[in-house]
Design an enzyme around this catalytic site. Structure first.
Site, short mmCIF file in Angstrom:
data_model
loop_
_atom_site.label_atom_id
_atom_site.label_comp_id
_atom_site.label_asym_id
_atom_site.label_seq_id
_atom_site.Cartn_x
_atom_site.Cartn_y
_atom_site.Cartn_z
N ARG A 64 0.90 -1.17 -0.13
CA ARG A 64 0.00 -0.04 0.37
C ARG A 64 0.42 1.23 -0.07
NH1 ARG A 64 -1.63 1.72 4.30
NH2 ARG A 64 -2.15 -0.26 5.40
N TYR A 117 -14.43 17.84 -15.76
CA TYR A 117 -14.53 16.05 -15.33
C TYR A 117 -15.75 15.93 -15.17
CZ TYR A 117 -14.26 10.82 -14.88
OH TYR A 117 -14.79 10.29 -15.44
N ASP A 189 -6.01 20.04 -14.16
CA ASP A 189 -5.81 18.47 -14.23
C ASP A 189 -5.08 18.54 -16.03
OD1 ASP A 189 -6.91 16.08 -15.53
OD2 ASP A 189 -8.79 16.32 -14.12
N LYS A 214 -5.33 7.06 -19.94
CA LYS A 214 -5.82 7.93 -21.36
C LYS A 214 -4.60 7.43 -21.89
CE LYS A 214 -10.04 8.70 -19.23
NZ LYS A 214 -10.06 7.50 -17.88
N1 PLP Z 1 -10.08 13.99 -15.28
C1 PLP Z 1 -9.94 13.74 -16.84
C2 PLP Z 1 -10.43 14.99 -17.53
C3 PLP Z 1 -11.14 12.17 -17.23
O1 PLP Z 1 -11.33 12.75 -18.19
C4 PLP Z 1 -11.50 11.79 -15.72
C5 PLP Z 1 -11.66 11.03 -16.39
O2 PLP Z 1 -12.59 10.35 -17.70
C6 PLP Z 1 -10.17 11.54 -14.84
C7 PLP Z 1 -10.16 12.68 -14.50
C8 PLP Z 1 -10.59 10.59 -13.63
O3 PLP Z 1 -9.88 9.61 -13.45
P1 PLP Z 1 -10.59 7.72 -13.40
O4 PLP Z 1 -11.29 7.74 -14.31
O5 PLP Z 1 -8.77 7.58 -13.84
O6 PLP Z 1 -10.68 8.11 -11.88
#
Ligand code: PLP
Length: 395
Positions: A64, A117, A189, A214
């Site tokens: 962990r 998001y 982000d 991604k």
């Molecule tokens: N930030 C963005 C721009 C995203 O598109 C996503 C998920 O699609 C996330 C954060 C969240 O990531 P996760 O699905 O790996 O938790």
């Protein structure tokens, strides 16, 4: 199976339990780091264990708290984002939660772009207030609105470097100056861009997060998240993450490393192909609007060209007359899959997926119609890709 101690005849039960794990001298080393699938690490003496536990000489001791595969990925991602340190996590949401909870506590305030998001929006709108953290949603393209929202207890301003699904481009350098002028941090982000096309730290961002499933991993086969930034901020995030239990698996960290090796090449191909697809869509009579920062009518076109000199990655959106028949016509060649950044082109439907929870009128106000499709353009041959799109539009 031989007894490890010739002076003592061990029982088979003991030999079986301890077999195979004795130190073996290596006469060669693997070119690719192995997957360290061990939940715990053995130490020769108490001093060694103490140095590992205190962080004086960092070494893996318990899964962990971090595996060697996670540590390797952290070094690679800090290097690519140009930051002092990185912290990998079990998902993008775990990374965002740890990054923000590292610096925010009860009574603090965060200002966020409203175009984040959907799950980030829900985290900030519904979970943070339960912890006593106040949240203001703003239009990050409107700097007067951002400035008016900043308060003495504002610790963080949070934005996405390219927003979903309409591909707006916040002015990260200007927002960093605004945040810093008020003693706040800028959190970005960077999932839609990747450090191959945009490195927020070079423009003043303090915390940079990604969903690594991604572009960083690139093949829709590894899952995780990362926060990059200053070592002191990441130490705070690491404490939150370890206590909340958001560890990335060794396998996912390893898979991400394999994908990361081709990030530069992939992003060049994604960026070129997305620009070509945008250029074709924008001229088709069935397409009502195309959202891509490389089109000269994009509202932040000049800023985008300055901030992203090497292209914008593979994401764009298009409002296409009778989208359901367009999607059907592409079926079998371009799948409808509600994620992004795969090497193959995929489609997503913001109206019914990422923005499903919003009232219809609010979706329409934002420019999200039932006919809006988000296209994650892959690295296929551009001739094949354009013929698929043109065939579906015309047919
Ligand atoms: N930030 C963005 C721009 C995203 O598109 C996503 C998920 O699609 C996330 C954060 C969240 O990531 P996760 O699905 O790996 O938790």
């Amino acid at each position: 199976m031989t007894s490890p101690d010739p002076a003592h005849e061990y029982d088979l039960t003991t030999l079986a339990a301890r077999s195979g794990e004795e130190a073996r001298p290596n006469r060669s080393a693997p070119l690719v780091e192995p997957i360290y699938q061990s939940t715990v690490y053995a130490f020769a003496d108490l001093d060694d264990l103490d140095r590992a536990m205190s962080g004086e000489e960092p070494a893996a001791f318990y899964y962990r708290n971090g595996t060697p595969n996670a540590a390797t990925l952290e070094r690679a991602l800090a290097l690519l984002e140009g930051t002092e340190a990185a912290l990998v996590a079990g998902s993008g949401m775990a990374a965002i939660s740890a990054a923000l909870l590292g610096v925010l506590g009860a009574g603090d305030h965060i200002v966020t772009d409203a175009r984040v998001y959907g799950v980030t929006y829900a985290l900030l709108a519904e979970e943070f207030p339960r912890l006593g953290i106040e949240v203001s949603f703003v239009d990050a393209l409107n700097h007067d609105e951002v400035a008016a929202a900043l308060r003495p207890r504002t610790r963080v301003l949070h934005v996405e470097s390219l927003t979903n699904p309409l591909m707006t481009v916040p002015d990260v350098p200007a927002l960093a100056r605004l945040a810093h002028g008020h003693g706040a941090l800028l959190s970005v982000d960077n999932t839609f861009a990747s450090p191959a096309v945009f490195r927020p730290a070079l423009h003043g961002a303090d915390l940079i997060t990604h969903s690594v499933s991604k572009y960083l991993s690139g093949h829709s086969a590894a899952f995780g998240g990362v926060v990059c930034g200053r070592a002191d901020l990441l130490a705070l995030a690491r404490t939150r993450l370890l206590r909340l239990g958001g560890t990335i698996s060794a396998f996912d960290a390893w898979m991400t490393m394999q994908g990361l090796k081709t990030l530069g090449l992939r992003m060049r191909a994604h960026s070129g192909n997305a620009q070509a697809v945008a250029d074709v869509l924008v001229n088709h009579p069935r397409v009502k609007a195309v959202y891509h920062p490389g089109l000269s009518d994009h509202p932040q076109f000049h800023l985008a060209m300055d901030l992203f000199p090497q292209g914008f990655g593979g994401m764009l959106s298009a409002d296409i007359e009778d989208a359901p028949s367009f999607v059907k016509a592409l079926a079998g060649r371009i799948p409808l899959a509600p994620s992004l950044a795969d090497v193959m082109t995929t489609l997503s439907w913001p109206w019914g997926t990422s923005h499903r929870a919003l009232p219809d009128a609010e979706k329409r106000r934002l420019g999200i119609t039932p006919n809006l499709l988000r296209i994650s353009v892959g690295i296929e041959d551009i001739g094949d890709l354009l013929s698929d799109f043109e065939g579906a539009l015309d047919g």
